[in-house]
Design a protein around this motif. Structure first.
Motif, PDB file in Angstrom:
ATOM      1  N   GLN A  29       0.832  -1.216   0.000  1.00 34.49           N
ATOM      2  CA  GLN A  29       0.000   0.000   0.000  1.00 34.49           C
ATOM      3  C   GLN A  29       0.863   1.262   0.000  1.00 34.49           C
ATOM      4  N   ALA A  32       2.063   1.866  -3.516  1.00 29.25           N
ATOM      5  CA  ALA A  32       0.995   2.433  -4.359  1.00 29.25           C
ATOM      6  C   ALA A  32       0.752   3.903  -4.013  1.00 29.25           C
ATOM      7  N   LYS A  33       0.789   4.237  -2.725  1.00 32.10           N
ATOM      8  CA  LYS A  33       0.565   5.637  -2.305  1.00 32.10           C
ATOM      9  C   LYS A  33       1.707   6.542  -2.766  1.00 32.10           C
ATOM     10  N   SER A  36       1.141   7.179  -6.341  1.00 31.94           N
ATOM     11  CA  SER A  36       0.013   8.095  -6.512  1.00 31.94           C
ATOM     12  C   SER A  36       0.400   9.543  -6.183  1.00 31.94           C
ATOM     13  N   GLU A  78      -3.027   7.982 -10.076  1.00 33.87           N
ATOM     14  CA  GLU A  78      -3.798   7.354  -9.005  1.00 33.87           C
ATOM     15  C   GLU A  78      -3.672   5.843  -9.162  1.00 33.87           C
ATOM     16  N   LYS A  80      -4.663   2.261  -7.251  1.00 36.05           N
ATOM     17  CA  LYS A  80      -5.447   1.595  -6.212  1.00 36.05           C
ATOM     18  C   LYS A  80      -5.210   0.101  -6.295  1.00 36.05           C
ATOM     19  N   ILE A  81      -5.035  -0.511  -5.127  1.00 34.78           N
ATOM     20  CA  ILE A  81      -4.781  -1.945  -5.018  1.00 34.78           C
ATOM     21  C   ILE A  81      -6.015  -2.590  -4.392  1.00 34.78           C
ATOM     22  N   THR A  82      -6.543  -3.625  -5.040  1.00 40.19           N
ATOM     23  CA  THR A  82      -7.663  -4.380  -4.477  1.00 40.19           C
ATOM     24  C   THR A  82      -7.378  -5.869  -4.633  1.00 40.19           C
ATOM     25  N   GLN A  99      -4.739  -4.062  -9.902  1.00 40.35           N
ATOM     26  CA  GLN A  99      -4.258  -2.682  -9.851  1.00 40.35           C
ATOM     27  C   GLN A  99      -5.093  -1.820 -10.794  1.00 40.35           C
ATOM     28  N   SER A 100      -5.678  -0.769 -10.236  1.00 37.77           N
ATOM     29  CA  SER A 100      -6.358   0.247 -11.042  1.00 37.77           C
ATOM     30  C   SER A 100      -5.406   1.428 -11.138  1.00 37.77           C
ATOM     31  N   TYR A 101      -5.055   1.782 -12.350  1.00 47.04           N
ATOM     32  CA  TYR A 101      -4.074   2.839 -12.604  1.00 47.04           C
ATOM     33  C   TYR A 101      -4.733   3.921 -13.441  1.00 47.04           C
ATOM     34  N   THR A 109      -6.709  -1.266 -15.815  1.00 45.91           N
ATOM     35  CA  THR A 109      -6.858  -2.195 -14.703  1.00 45.91           C
ATOM     36  C   THR A 109      -6.166  -3.484 -15.117  1.00 45.91           C
TER      37      THR A 109
END
Length: 132
Positions: A29, A32-33, A36, A78, A80-82, A99-101, A109
């Motif tokens: 996380q 990813a931050k 971002s 941006e 986001k990791i899910t 990963q949503s980029y 994605t």
């Protein structure tokens, strides 16, 4: 470099100490931050020296220069990791996730995998690949 694509999943014995999963999730996380925030220094600090990129033809230095240029070329990023899954591979761990980029006009994605190893008390990325 050690191959990890076909590594056998090894469940560590219960006596190995505290579960590293919370630290691993925090490391993924934080990576990813940093990406971002477009914080190139923090983003690259998530990678171990000698990191092997998905494009194995690039040296670490060439890959890092490419990443610096890509991050700096966007006004907005941006990540986001899910659906994060963590699986042991010997002393390393594989983080698999969606990963949503988003960067400026680009939206993607994808499934990604990071290979993490504890080095100097920190979980660092030693390999990555797209899992599409």
């Amino acid at each position: 470099a050690r191959s990890w694509a076909n590594a056998e999943v090894i469940t560590p014995p219960a006596s190995t100490g505290p579960d590293p999963r919370p630290q691993l999730e925090a490391a993924v996380q934080a990576w990813a931050k940093a990406w971002s925030r477009r914080d190139v220094k923090a983003y690259l600090a998530a990678y171990a020296p000698g990191f092997i990129s998905a494009d194995r033809s690039l040296s670490y230095e060439s890959w890092a220069a490419q990443q610096r240029a890509r991050i700096r070329s966007h006004r907005i990023i941006e990540v986001k990791i899910t659906s994060l899954e963590l699986d042991p591979r010997g002393e390393d761990w594989v983080a698999s996730f969606e990963q949503s980029y988003r960067a400026d006009q680009l939206r993607e994605t994808s499934r990604r995998q990071l290979l993490l190893r504890q080095i100097g008390g920190r979980w660092l990325i030693v390999g990555e690949r797209d899992d599409n």
